[in-house]
Write an enzyme that holds these catalytic residues in place. Structure first.
Site, PDB file in Angstrom:
ATOM      1  N   PHE A 136      37.096  28.784  45.742  1.00  0.00           N
ATOM      2  CA  PHE A 136      35.999  29.183  46.515  1.00  0.00           C
ATOM      3  C   PHE A 136      36.226  29.485  47.807  1.00  0.00           C
ATOM      4  O   PHE A 136      36.523  28.352  48.512  1.00  0.00           O
ATOM      5  CB  PHE A 136      34.645  28.294  46.242  1.00  0.00           C
ATOM      6  CG  PHE A 136      33.396  28.588  46.633  1.00  0.00           C
ATOM      7  CD1 PHE A 136      32.547  29.379  45.833  1.00  0.00           C
ATOM      8  CD2 PHE A 136      33.025  28.255  47.868  1.00  0.00           C
ATOM      9  CE1 PHE A 136      31.397  30.151  46.402  1.00  0.00           C
ATOM     10  CE2 PHE A 136      31.784  28.576  48.357  1.00  0.00           C
ATOM     11  CZ  PHE A 136      31.035  29.572  47.516  1.00  0.00           C
ATOM     12  N   ARG A 158      29.481  31.319  57.392  1.00  0.00           N
ATOM     13  CA  ARG A 158      29.803  32.887  57.355  1.00  0.00           C
ATOM     14  C   ARG A 158      30.386  33.373  58.786  1.00  0.00           C
ATOM     15  O   ARG A 158      30.996  34.202  58.808  1.00  0.00           O
ATOM     16  CB  ARG A 158      28.441  33.827  57.277  1.00  0.00           C
ATOM     17  CG  ARG A 158      27.544  33.568  55.858  1.00  0.00           C
ATOM     18  CD  ARG A 158      26.309  34.555  55.811  1.00  0.00           C
ATOM     19  NE  ARG A 158      25.684  34.465  55.140  1.00  0.00           N
ATOM     20  CZ  ARG A 158      25.750  34.741  53.591  1.00  0.00           C
ATOM     21  NH1 ARG A 158      26.695  35.546  53.452  1.00  0.00           N
ATOM     22  NH2 ARG A 158      24.747  34.530  52.864  1.00  0.00           N
ATOM     23  N   ASP A 205      34.054  38.998  42.086  1.00  0.00           N
ATOM     24  CA  ASP A 205      34.261  37.785  41.178  1.00  0.00           C
ATOM     25  C   ASP A 205      34.142  38.068  39.813  1.00  0.00           C
ATOM     26  O   ASP A 205      35.041  38.652  39.537  1.00  0.00           O
ATOM     27  CB  ASP A 205      33.184  36.559  41.751  1.00  0.00           C
ATOM     28  CG  ASP A 205      33.564  35.183  41.160  1.00  0.00           C
ATOM     29  OD1 ASP A 205      34.533  34.983  41.022  1.00  0.00           O
ATOM     30  OD2 ASP A 205      32.708  34.309  41.025  1.00  0.00           O
ATOM     31  N   GLU A 236      31.964  45.560  49.934  1.00  0.00           N
ATOM     32  CA  GLU A 236      31.415  44.292  49.446  1.00  0.00           C
ATOM     33  C   GLU A 236      32.444  43.149  50.050  1.00  0.00           C
ATOM     34  O   GLU A 236      33.581  43.323  50.478  1.00  0.00           O
ATOM     35  CB  GLU A 236      31.446  44.341  47.881  1.00  0.00           C
ATOM     36  CG  GLU A 236      31.225  42.754  47.256  1.00  0.00           C
ATOM     37  CD  GLU A 236      29.715  42.200  47.619  1.00  0.00           C
ATOM     38  OE1 GLU A 236      29.457  42.032  48.713  1.00  0.00           O
ATOM     39  OE2 GLU A 236      28.983  42.020  46.633  1.00  0.00           O
ATOM     40  N   ASP A 237      32.137  42.006  50.070  1.00  0.00           N
ATOM     41  CA  ASP A 237      32.933  40.900  50.597  1.00  0.00           C
ATOM     42  C   ASP A 237      34.062  40.405  49.575  1.00  0.00           C
ATOM     43  O   ASP A 237      34.989  40.563  49.984  1.00  0.00           O
ATOM     44  CB  ASP A 237      32.004  39.695  51.252  1.00  0.00           C
ATOM     45  CG  ASP A 237      30.990  39.115  50.081  1.00  0.00           C
ATOM     46  OD1 ASP A 237      30.885  39.673  48.932  1.00  0.00           O
ATOM     47  OD2 ASP A 237      30.298  38.153  50.376  1.00  0.00           O
TER      48      ASP A 237
HETATM   49  P1  IMP Z   1      30.199  38.530  41.146  1.00  0.00           P
HETATM   50  O1  IMP Z   1      28.830  39.291  40.785  1.00  0.00           O
HETATM   51  O2  IMP Z   1      30.604  37.295  40.258  1.00  0.00           O
HETATM   52  O3  IMP Z   1      31.361  39.373  41.125  1.00  0.00           O
HETATM   53  O4  IMP Z   1      29.797  37.820  42.304  1.00  0.00           O
HETATM   54  C1  IMP Z   1      29.970  38.434  43.640  1.00  0.00           C
HETATM   55  C2  IMP Z   1      29.171  37.547  44.582  1.00  0.00           C
HETATM   56  O5  IMP Z   1      29.140  36.318  44.402  1.00  0.00           O
HETATM   57  C3  IMP Z   1      29.621  37.883  45.939  1.00  0.00           C
HETATM   58  O6  IMP Z   1      29.064  39.049  46.526  1.00  0.00           O
HETATM   59  C4  IMP Z   1      29.419  36.590  46.718  1.00  0.00           C
HETATM   60  O7  IMP Z   1      28.422  36.589  47.220  1.00  0.00           O
HETATM   61  C5  IMP Z   1      29.604  35.550  45.806  1.00  0.00           C
HETATM   62  N1  IMP Z   1      30.710  34.849  45.899  1.00  0.00           N
HETATM   63  C6  IMP Z   1      31.856  34.930  44.640  1.00  0.00           C
HETATM   64  N2  IMP Z   1      32.892  34.161  44.845  1.00  0.00           N
HETATM   65  C7  IMP Z   1      32.653  33.580  46.177  1.00  0.00           C
HETATM   66  C8  IMP Z   1      33.225  32.522  46.984  1.00  0.00           C
HETATM   67  O8  IMP Z   1      34.430  32.332  46.573  1.00  0.00           O
HETATM   68  N3  IMP Z   1      32.814  32.247  48.155  1.00  0.00           N
HETATM   69  C9  IMP Z   1      31.470  32.796  48.461  1.00  0.00           C
HETATM   70  N4  IMP Z   1      30.924  33.679  47.766  1.00  0.00           N
HETATM   71  C10 IMP Z   1      31.222  34.109  46.624  1.00  0.00           C
HETATM   72 MG    MG Z   2      27.788  38.894  48.406  1.00  0.00          MG
END
Ligand code: IMP
Ligand code: MG
Length: 169
Positions: free
Chosen positions: A147, A160, A98, A94-95
């Site tokens: 962010f 991206r 969060d 995963e990238d």
């Molecule tokens: P989570 O479900 O809250 O952990 O969200 C994860 C997803 O939110 C990641 O796969 C990203 O696509 C997006 N995301 C969370 N933080 C960022 C950020 O700082 N920049 C861009 N995308 C983010």
């Molecule tokens: Mg993502």
């Protein structure tokens, strides 16, 4: 827009190499199925996979939970894996993690397909933002609550392709 660099391309490359070595060692050179989460993780997953010397299968899943810069908490599941992962070592790539909602969902889903194990490797980890108890086995970088964009990460589908991880000021 003014973009500040948080992690350089060189830093990402050397850390990715380190992680790949560690992963290969931890899995005792067994075959690994990498499940790359589209679209964000593609840049990182490709570089990581290139550095793993054990047999590697690459698959993709598309899950999204984000619109703009705020998590909606709603998860859209739009592409499933195509490989049979029964009894396989599955590594979700995963990238960024969060809140942890997306990966908690993905992990549970993949675990329901009877793999040998499911682990998580994320390029970025925003620990402070976690609302679900989820600890990725492999983290390239812990980052502050900003962010971020670039190296796969988008802001409304843009940025991206930046070769580094940056943030907007
Ligand atoms: P989570 O479900 O809250 O952990 O969200 C994860 C997803 O939110 C990641 O796969 C990203 O696509 C997006 N995301 C969370 N933080 C960022 C950020 O700082 N920049 C861009 N995308 C983010
Ligand atoms: Mg993502």
């Amino acid at each position: 827009m003014d973009i500040k660099v948080l992690i350089t391309e060189q830093e990402i490359a050397s850390r990715t190499r380190e992680l790949a070595e560690q992963i290969q060692k931890d899995y005792n050179n067994e075959e690994i199925v990498i499940v790359c989460i589209l679209k964000g993780a593609t840049f990182f997953a490709v570089e990581l996979a290139k550095r793993i010397e054990s047999d590697t299968i690459i698959d993709f899943m598309k899950v999204s939970s984000y619109e703009g810069t705020e998590s909606t908490g709603k998860i859209n599941f739009t592409l499933d894996i195509s490989e049979d992962i029964t009894d396989k070592n599955v590594l979700i790539v995963e990238d960024i993690v969060d809140t942890g909602r997306t990966l908690a969902y993905v992990k549970k889903y993949l675990e329901s397909k009877n793999p040998k194990n499911v682990k998580i490797c994320t390029m970025l980890n925003k620990k402070e933002r976690r609302v679900i108890d989820l600890n990725p086995e492999y983290v390239a970088f812990d980052i502050p609550d900003k962010f971020v964009i670039g190296y796969g990460l988008d802001y409304d589908e843009k940025f991206r392709n930046l070769p580094y991880v940056g943030y907007l000021e």
